[in-house]
Design a protein around this motif. Structure first.
Motif, PDB file in Angstrom:
ATOM      1  N   ASN A 199       0.858  -1.185   0.000  1.00 32.05           N
ATOM      2  CA  ASN A 199       0.000   0.000   0.000  1.00 32.05           C
ATOM      3  C   ASN A 199       0.893   1.234   0.000  1.00 32.05           C
ATOM      4  O   ASN A 199       1.746   1.393   0.888  1.00 32.05           O
ATOM      5  CB  ASN A 199      -0.898   0.013   1.234  1.00 32.05           C
ATOM      6  CG  ASN A 199      -1.890  -1.131   1.238  1.00 32.05           C
ATOM      7  OD1 ASN A 199      -2.557  -1.389   0.248  1.00 32.05           O
ATOM      8  ND2 ASN A 199      -1.973  -1.846   2.356  1.00 32.05           N
ATOM      9  N   TYR A 217       0.898   0.373 -10.157  1.00 33.79           N
ATOM     10  CA  TYR A 217      -0.325  -0.353 -10.521  1.00 33.79           C
ATOM     11  C   TYR A 217       0.002  -1.495 -11.485  1.00 33.79           C
ATOM     12  O   TYR A 217      -0.450  -2.630 -11.301  1.00 33.79           O
ATOM     13  CB  TYR A 217      -1.312   0.623 -11.157  1.00 33.79           C
ATOM     14  CG  TYR A 217      -2.575  -0.031 -11.679  1.00 33.79           C
ATOM     15  CD1 TYR A 217      -3.636  -0.305 -10.824  1.00 33.79           C
ATOM     16  CD2 TYR A 217      -2.689  -0.367 -13.024  1.00 33.79           C
ATOM     17  CE1 TYR A 217      -4.795  -0.914 -11.300  1.00 33.79           C
ATOM     18  CE2 TYR A 217      -3.843  -0.977 -13.511  1.00 33.79           C
ATOM     19  CZ  TYR A 217      -4.893  -1.245 -12.648  1.00 33.79           C
ATOM     20  OH  TYR A 217      -6.036  -1.847 -13.132  1.00 33.79           O
ATOM     21  N   ARG A 222      -0.703  -3.165  -4.135  1.00 30.01           N
ATOM     22  CA  ARG A 222      -2.055  -3.430  -3.628  1.00 30.01           C
ATOM     23  C   ARG A 222      -2.932  -2.188  -3.766  1.00 30.01           C
ATOM     24  O   ARG A 222      -4.098  -2.278  -4.149  1.00 30.01           O
ATOM     25  CB  ARG A 222      -1.987  -3.872  -2.169  1.00 30.01           C
ATOM     26  CG  ARG A 222      -3.355  -4.226  -1.584  1.00 30.01           C
ATOM     27  CD  ARG A 222      -3.273  -4.716  -0.150  1.00 30.01           C
ATOM     28  NE  ARG A 222      -2.494  -5.953  -0.070  1.00 30.01           N
ATOM     29  CZ  ARG A 222      -1.420  -6.110   0.704  1.00 30.01           C
ATOM     30  NH1 ARG A 222      -0.991  -5.108   1.449  1.00 30.01           N
ATOM     31  NH2 ARG A 222      -0.773  -7.252   0.723  1.00 30.01           N
ATOM     32  N   SER A 223      -2.377  -1.015  -3.454  1.00 28.52           N
ATOM     33  CA  SER A 223      -3.128   0.234  -3.605  1.00 28.52           C
ATOM     34  C   SER A 223      -2.159   1.387  -3.802  1.00 28.52           C
ATOM     35  O   SER A 223      -1.008   1.349  -3.334  1.00 28.52           O
ATOM     36  CB  SER A 223      -4.012   0.501  -2.379  1.00 28.52           C
ATOM     37  OG  SER A 223      -3.210   0.834  -1.249  1.00 28.52           O
ATOM     38  N   THR A 225      -2.404   5.610  -3.444  1.00 27.93           N
ATOM     39  CA  THR A 225      -3.148   6.818  -3.106  1.00 27.93           C
ATOM     40  C   THR A 225      -2.297   8.016  -3.483  1.00 27.93           C
ATOM     41  O   THR A 225      -1.162   8.145  -3.016  1.00 27.93           O
ATOM     42  CB  THR A 225      -3.477   6.860  -1.601  1.00 27.93           C
ATOM     43  OG1 THR A 225      -4.245   5.702  -1.259  1.00 27.93           O
ATOM     44  CG2 THR A 225      -4.274   8.106  -1.258  1.00 27.93           C
ATOM     45  N   GLU A 239      -9.447   1.063 -10.705  1.00 21.87           N
ATOM     46  CA  GLU A 239      -9.618   0.651  -9.315  1.00 21.87           C
ATOM     47  C   GLU A 239      -8.253   0.277  -8.741  1.00 21.87           C
ATOM     48  O   GLU A 239      -7.478  -0.457  -9.351  1.00 21.87           O
ATOM     49  CB  GLU A 239     -10.559  -0.557  -9.246  1.00 21.87           C
ATOM     50  CG  GLU A 239     -10.887  -0.984  -7.830  1.00 21.87           C
ATOM     51  CD  GLU A 239     -11.856  -2.139  -7.789  1.00 21.87           C
ATOM     52  OE1 GLU A 239     -12.093  -2.675  -6.677  1.00 21.87           O
ATOM     53  OE2 GLU A 239     -12.371  -2.528  -8.866  1.00 21.87           O
ATOM     54  N   GLY A 240      -7.964   0.820  -7.583  1.00 24.61           N
ATOM     55  CA  GLY A 240      -6.655   0.602  -6.964  1.00 24.61           C
ATOM     56  C   GLY A 240      -5.826   1.864  -6.910  1.00 24.61           C
ATOM     57  O   GLY A 240      -4.829   1.925  -6.192  1.00 24.61           O
ATOM     58  N   ILE A 241      -6.225   2.892  -7.687  1.00 21.58           N
ATOM     59  CA  ILE A 241      -5.570   4.196  -7.627  1.00 21.58           C
ATOM     60  C   ILE A 241      -6.641   5.241  -7.321  1.00 21.58           C
ATOM     61  O   ILE A 241      -7.719   5.242  -7.929  1.00 21.58           O
ATOM     62  CB  ILE A 241      -4.882   4.569  -8.959  1.00 21.58           C
ATOM     63  CG1 ILE A 241      -3.831   3.534  -9.351  1.00 21.58           C
ATOM     64  CG2 ILE A 241      -4.226   5.943  -8.848  1.00 21.58           C
ATOM     65  CD1 ILE A 241      -3.117   3.844 -10.659  1.00 21.58           C
ATOM     66  N   LYS A 242      -6.360   6.120  -6.380  1.00 19.81           N
ATOM     67  CA  LYS A 242      -7.274   7.219  -6.083  1.00 19.81           C
ATOM     68  C   LYS A 242      -6.473   8.485  -5.781  1.00 19.81           C
ATOM     69  O   LYS A 242      -5.306   8.418  -5.368  1.00 19.81           O
ATOM     70  CB  LYS A 242      -8.183   6.874  -4.905  1.00 19.81           C
ATOM     71  CG  LYS A 242      -7.440   6.635  -3.593  1.00 19.81           C
ATOM     72  CD  LYS A 242      -8.398   6.232  -2.480  1.00 19.81           C
ATOM     73  CE  LYS A 242      -7.641   5.926  -1.180  1.00 19.81           C
ATOM     74  NZ  LYS A 242      -8.541   5.482  -0.103  1.00 19.81           N
ATOM     75  N   GLN A 263      -6.206   6.139   5.562  1.00 20.27           N
ATOM     76  CA  GLN A 263      -5.520   5.014   4.911  1.00 20.27           C
ATOM     77  C   GLN A 263      -4.616   4.352   5.944  1.00 20.27           C
ATOM     78  O   GLN A 263      -3.750   5.013   6.537  1.00 20.27           O
ATOM     79  CB  GLN A 263      -4.694   5.498   3.729  1.00 20.27           C
ATOM     80  CG  GLN A 263      -3.943   4.407   2.991  1.00 20.27           C
ATOM     81  CD  GLN A 263      -4.834   3.625   2.037  1.00 20.27           C
ATOM     82  OE1 GLN A 263      -5.617   4.201   1.315  1.00 20.27           O
ATOM     83  NE2 GLN A 263      -4.702   2.310   2.052  1.00 20.27           N
TER      84      GLN A 263
END
Length: 456
Positions: A199, A217, A222-223, A225, A239-242, A263
């Motif tokens: 993350n 990605y 996993r994620s 941000t 999905e997985g990036i914000k 987070q």
């Protein structure tokens, strides 16, 4: 006595300058004595990938910010050498978004074809550059990193081609000292595989943040941000990036962002916060002090130091165009040194700079930025014999590229563009970028049939 020119740096800008002089020499023109000083063992600047971070084997700050799986984030057609196309180099038409090894091979290929290394002193770092008003010359002190010996040489002109993407800008984030995960600047990012199943937080809202988020990605984070200071990039992220505002509080492995987002279980924070223009080897009266912008203060034509035009800077602008612009600047600088272009008096130079700066201050979107830098390059090329190419086509390609990114940030590299130099349209790459995990030159240049045979 023959004049002497020092070029500091043998990255893309420095190689463009060497090439410009070599082209003149091959055309029968007497050129000055040229000496290029390069800190690294090899040419190519940032494109000369190294696994090292921090300090190199000589204790010098590592110049490179290049990471292993980087692919061009703009169409190659917008950075093509007009007198040495990609088709010239590879002897075939290649896709529009090459990975790092392909671009490195292209950049250095032109230099190799002219044996430009004979002008370069490798592993030699500039320590001090001072201007002597009485002699109207520069004293340049350099150190041979292998022998640790310094020497002072005298030059009539100095061209600074060290780039401005190697000294990281590292802002302070509240609570960063209490974060228990890894903290790094994008300058030290080398391999996205490191962040598989992790993350991560990326701080920034420009090209580095965009591409490193996509890298992680692609290689299985996993994620991701993305924390922005003023405004988000606004792409339709998978999905997985914000994107969220900057973190307001960091504690342990947790972050709380300004919009109330929390987070937990964070493994790393990567600061994609840009770079500083840094020239510690120049005396203060010669040192460019600027932020990253399209037309730095104090540089006539974006090249010549207003207080002493015998000092020149290449590639100091924020860049849509890269190699194309470096060539245009190098040709103009060369022609001033050769006496083909006469620089106007200081007041006229200032008026010209003010006109460009006023226009820059009114720019409001990327399309206007592209047009601004396109017009800047046209202005330089109009005064020299640089080979003709369709710069308007390159500008339109940039604008189309911007549209592609908005449409789908994951697939814009799968598009094909037309060369402004020879009119050829690139083939579509055999593998979508998201699935192309082998970024070697052999894999990129292979045909689909060759890949099938190899796989079989």
């Amino acid at each position: 006595m023959n004049q002497r020119v020092a070029i500091i740096g043998a990255g893309p800008s420095g190689l463009s300058q060497l090439h410009a002089f070599e082209k003149a020499r091959l055309n029968g023109i007497d050129i000055p004595e040229i000496v290029c000083f390069e800190k690294q063992k090899n040419w190519g600047g940032l494109w000369n990938y190294t696994w090292r971070t921090g300090l190199d084997e000589h204790g010098e700050p590592v110049h490179g910010s290049m990471y292993r799986y980087l692919w061009s984030n703009g169409p190659k057609e917008c950075l093509e050498f007009a007198d040495y196309t990609f088709s010239d180099h590879f002897q075939k038409n290649i896709p529009s978004f090459p990975p790092r090894p392909v671009l490195y091979d292209y950049i250095t290929g032109r230099a190799k074809s002219e044996n430009l290394d004979r002008y370069i002193q490798f592993e030699t770092v500039a320590r001090r550059v001072e201007y002597d008003q009485d002699s109207d010359q520069f004293q340049v002190v350099v150190e041979d990193l292998k022998t640790q010996q310094e020497q002072c040489q005298t030059f009539d002109y100095v061209i600074v081609a060290t780039g401005h993407f190697s000294i990281p800008n590292v802002p302070h984030l509240e609570g960063l000292e209490s974060f228990s995960g890894r903290v790094m600047h994008s300058h030290d990012f080398r391999d996205a595989e490191e962040f598989r199943d992790r993350n991560t937080v990326v701080i920034g809202s420009s090209y580095s943040a965009e591409d490193i988020a996509l890298q992680m990605y692609k290689y299985g984070a996993r994620s991701v941000t993305i924390g922005y200071r003023s405004s988000p990039m606004g792409f339709n992220w998978p999905e997985g990036i914000k994107e969220v505002p900057l973190p307001m509080k960091l504690q342990g492995k947790s972050a709380q962002f300004a919009d109330g987002t929390d987070q937990d279980d964070l493994d790393a924070i990567i600061l994609c916060t840009g770079y500083l223009h840094s020239f510690p080897f120049l005396e203060d009266s010669l040192r460019l002090k600027t932020h990253n912008c399209l037309y730095p203060d104090g540089l006539y034509k974006g090249i010549f130091w207003q207080d002493n035009p015998k000092l020149m800077y290449l590639g100091m602008q924020d860049q849509y165009y890269t190699f194309t612009m470096f060539d245009a600047q190098a040709w103009y600088a060369r022609d001033v040194i050769l006496g083909n272009i006469a620089l106007p008096e200081a007041s006229v130079r200032l008026e010209d700079m003010t006109t460009w700066k006023t226009r820059e201050e009114a720019l409001s979107n990327p399309f206007e930025d592209i047009d601004f830098q396109t017009d800047y390059i046209k202005d330089l090329c109009a005064a020299t014999d640089y080979e003709d190419f369709d710069l308007d086509a390159a500008a339109n390609a940039f604008k189309t590229w911007e549209h592609h990114k908005v449409e789908n940030i994951l697939t814009y590299r799968d598009q094909a563009f037309v060369s402004p130099c020879n009119g050829e349209k690139a083939p579509v790459h055999h593998t979508p970028w998201l699935n192309a995990l082998d970024d070697s030159m052999a894999a990129f240049l292979a045909t689909e049939k060759e890949l099938v045979v190899k796989a079989g």
